[in-house]
Enzyme design. Structure first.
Site, PDB file in Angstrom:
ATOM      1  N   GLY A  54       0.965  -1.366   0.203  1.00 25.24           N
ATOM      2  CA  GLY A  54      -0.087   0.146  -0.070  1.00 25.24           C
ATOM      3  C   GLY A  54       0.856   1.166  -0.061  1.00 25.24           C
TER       4      GLY A  54
ATOM      5  N   GLN B 213       3.012  10.002   1.534  1.00 25.82           N
ATOM      6  CA  GLN B 213       4.160   9.326   1.675  1.00 25.82           C
ATOM      7  C   GLN B 213       5.053   9.544   0.493  1.00 25.82           C
ATOM      8  OE1 GLN B 213       2.372   5.202   2.577  1.00 25.82           O
ATOM      9  NE2 GLN B 213       4.043   5.103   3.564  1.00 25.82           N
TER      10      GLN B 213
ATOM     11  N   CYS C   5       5.602  -0.313   7.851  1.00 20.46           N
ATOM     12  CA  CYS C   5       5.372   1.031   6.996  1.00 20.46           C
ATOM     13  C   CYS C   5       6.600   1.720   6.050  1.00 20.46           C
ATOM     14  CB  CYS C   5       4.901   2.056   8.097  1.00 20.46           C
ATOM     15  SG  CYS C   5       4.509   3.762   7.369  1.00 20.46           S
ATOM     16  N   LEU C   6       6.367   1.785   4.942  1.00 23.02           N
ATOM     17  CA  LEU C   6       7.483   2.288   4.002  1.00 23.02           C
ATOM     18  C   LEU C   6       7.978   3.498   4.501  1.00 23.02           C
ATOM     19  CD1 LEU C   6       5.907   1.217   0.510  1.00 23.02           C
ATOM     20  CD2 LEU C   6       7.631  -0.132   2.023  1.00 23.02           C
TER      21      LEU C   6
ATOM     22  N   HIS D 270      -4.870   1.339   7.314  1.00 25.27           N
ATOM     23  CA  HIS D 270      -3.327   1.773   7.622  1.00 25.27           C
ATOM     24  C   HIS D 270      -3.338   2.955   6.607  1.00 25.27           C
ATOM     25  CE1 HIS D 270       0.901   1.180   8.068  1.00 25.27           C
ATOM     26  NE2 HIS D 270       0.965   1.778   7.152  1.00 25.27           N
ATOM     27  N   GLU D 271      -3.757   2.727   5.427  1.00 28.80           N
ATOM     28  CA  GLU D 271      -3.748   3.696   4.526  1.00 28.80           C
ATOM     29  C   GLU D 271      -4.523   4.974   4.767  1.00 28.80           C
ATOM     30  OE1 GLU D 271      -0.945   3.566   2.658  1.00 28.80           O
ATOM     31  OE2 GLU D 271      -0.735   1.370   3.033  1.00 28.80           O
TER      32      GLU D 271
ATOM     33  N   HIS E 263      -2.751   7.178   7.127  1.00 34.60           N
ATOM     34  CA  HIS E 263      -1.813   8.096   6.550  1.00 34.60           C
ATOM     35  C   HIS E 263      -2.503   9.493   6.237  1.00 34.60           C
ATOM     36  CE1 HIS E 263       2.019   6.245   6.603  1.00 34.60           C
ATOM     37  NE2 HIS E 263       1.597   4.931   5.984  1.00 34.60           N
TER      38      HIS E 263
HETATM   39  O1  K1U Z   1       1.501   2.269   3.922  1.00 41.56           O
HETATM   40  C1  K1U Z   1       2.722   1.554   3.950  1.00 41.56           C
HETATM   41  O2  K1U Z   1       3.760   2.303   4.336  1.00 41.56           O
HETATM   42  C2  K1U Z   1       2.958   0.473   3.276  1.00 41.56           C
HETATM   43  C3  K1U Z   1       2.773  -0.649   3.838  1.00 41.56           C
HETATM   44  C4  K1U Z   1       1.438  -1.070   4.081  1.00 41.56           C
HETATM   45  C5  K1U Z   1       1.142  -2.013   5.146  1.00 41.56           C
HETATM   46  C6  K1U Z   1       1.671  -3.138   5.597  1.00 41.56           C
HETATM   47  C7  K1U Z   1       1.193  -4.188   6.459  1.00 41.56           C
HETATM   48  C8  K1U Z   1       0.273  -3.899   7.196  1.00 41.56           C
HETATM   49  C9  K1U Z   1      -0.742  -2.834   6.764  1.00 41.56           C
HETATM   50  C10 K1U Z   1      -0.114  -1.735   5.888  1.00 41.56           C
HETATM   51  C11 K1U Z   1       3.805  -1.758   3.516  1.00 41.56           C
HETATM   52  O3  K1U Z   1       3.531  -2.263   2.364  1.00 41.56           O
HETATM   53  S1  K1U Z   1       5.164  -2.375   4.331  1.00 41.56           S
HETATM   54  C12 K1U Z   1       5.671  -3.683   3.365  1.00 41.56           C
HETATM   55  C13 K1U Z   1       4.907  -4.929   3.331  1.00 41.56           C
HETATM   56  O4  K1U Z   1       4.112  -4.965   4.218  1.00 41.56           O
HETATM   57  C14 K1U Z   1       5.378  -5.801   2.560  1.00 41.56           C
HETATM   58  C15 K1U Z   1       6.433  -5.781   1.767  1.00 41.56           C
HETATM   59  C16 K1U Z   1       6.780  -6.606   0.680  1.00 41.56           C
HETATM   60  C17 K1U Z   1       5.981  -7.727   0.665  1.00 41.56           C
HETATM   61  C18 K1U Z   1       4.783  -7.983   1.293  1.00 41.56           C
HETATM   62  C19 K1U Z   1       4.495  -7.109   2.577  1.00 41.56           C
HETATM   63 ZN    ZN Z   2       2.411   3.230   6.243  1.00 36.68          ZN
END
Ligand code: K1U
Ligand code: ZN
Length: 174
Positions: free
Chosen positions: A46, A51, A94-95, A136-137, A140
């Protein structure tokens, strides 16, 4: 399409509320395409506009784990209109808070109203990881981060660690 830089803690913009989108046009669709490419490259499931330092109410998601069968979602001005009483716990990342993960409890299912990339009103019924991700998004877009659901002790520890790393980056850039 292009990838954009993802801003990270302690960027103050991450705490701002994003502005609603007034018009769905080609410029907005180009932004959504860049967001999707940025999310896939990260990689993530997401990404919210803020972001990539664009504080508008837009988010993209793709929780399919199969690169061959991508299933992107594009949500404009999303609003949670219903949540289940049942809760579920998921280890979130979270990225904008790289390499930090923690368990967060949220409603297990939710319904979200939004505008699609053609400008049409839609609803998304989500469960599982999609429900976690969309909440989560949307957080943000309201300046909330998943660390806000943790104890003050844990949250402060994370914020301190990222603030210190930022100070060190600034010192080395001199
Ligand atoms: O919003 C963000 O920062 C992105 C985040 C979204 C998210 C992840 C987990 C739970 C809720 C919301 C991410 O994508 S973090 C990276 C991640 O979860 C992932 C990366 C590669 C493969 C699978 C998952
Ligand atoms: Zn996030």
């Amino acid at each position: 399409m292009a990838t954009r830089e993802i801003i990270t803690l302690p960027a103050p913009l991450l705490r701002e509320k994003s502005a609603p989108v007034e018009r769905v046009d080609d410029e907005l669709r180009a932004l959504l395409d860049d967001m999707l490419e940025t999310m896939y490259a990260a990689p993530g499931i997401g990404l919210a506009g803020v972001q990539i330092a664009v504080p508008r109410q837009v988010l993209v998601m793709d929780v399919s784990r199969d690169e061959e069968a991508r299933a992107p979602h594009f949500l404009i001005n999303p609003k949670v209109v219903w949540t289940s009483d049942e809760m579920s716990t998921y280890e979130e990342g979270c990225l904008s808070i790289p390499e930090y993960y923690a368990e967060v409890e949220r409603p297990a299912r939710c319904r979200v109203s939004y505008i699609d990339r053609e400008g049409k009103a839609q609803e998304l019924e989500a469960d599982g990881v999609l429900a976690t991700c969309v909440q989560h998004e949307i957080d943000h877009l309201n300046g909330l981060l998943f660390i806000d659901y943790l104890s003050k002790l844990k949250r402060d520890r994370v914020i301190k660690k990222f603030a210190k790393a930022e100070r060190q980056r600034a010192t080395h850039a001199l």
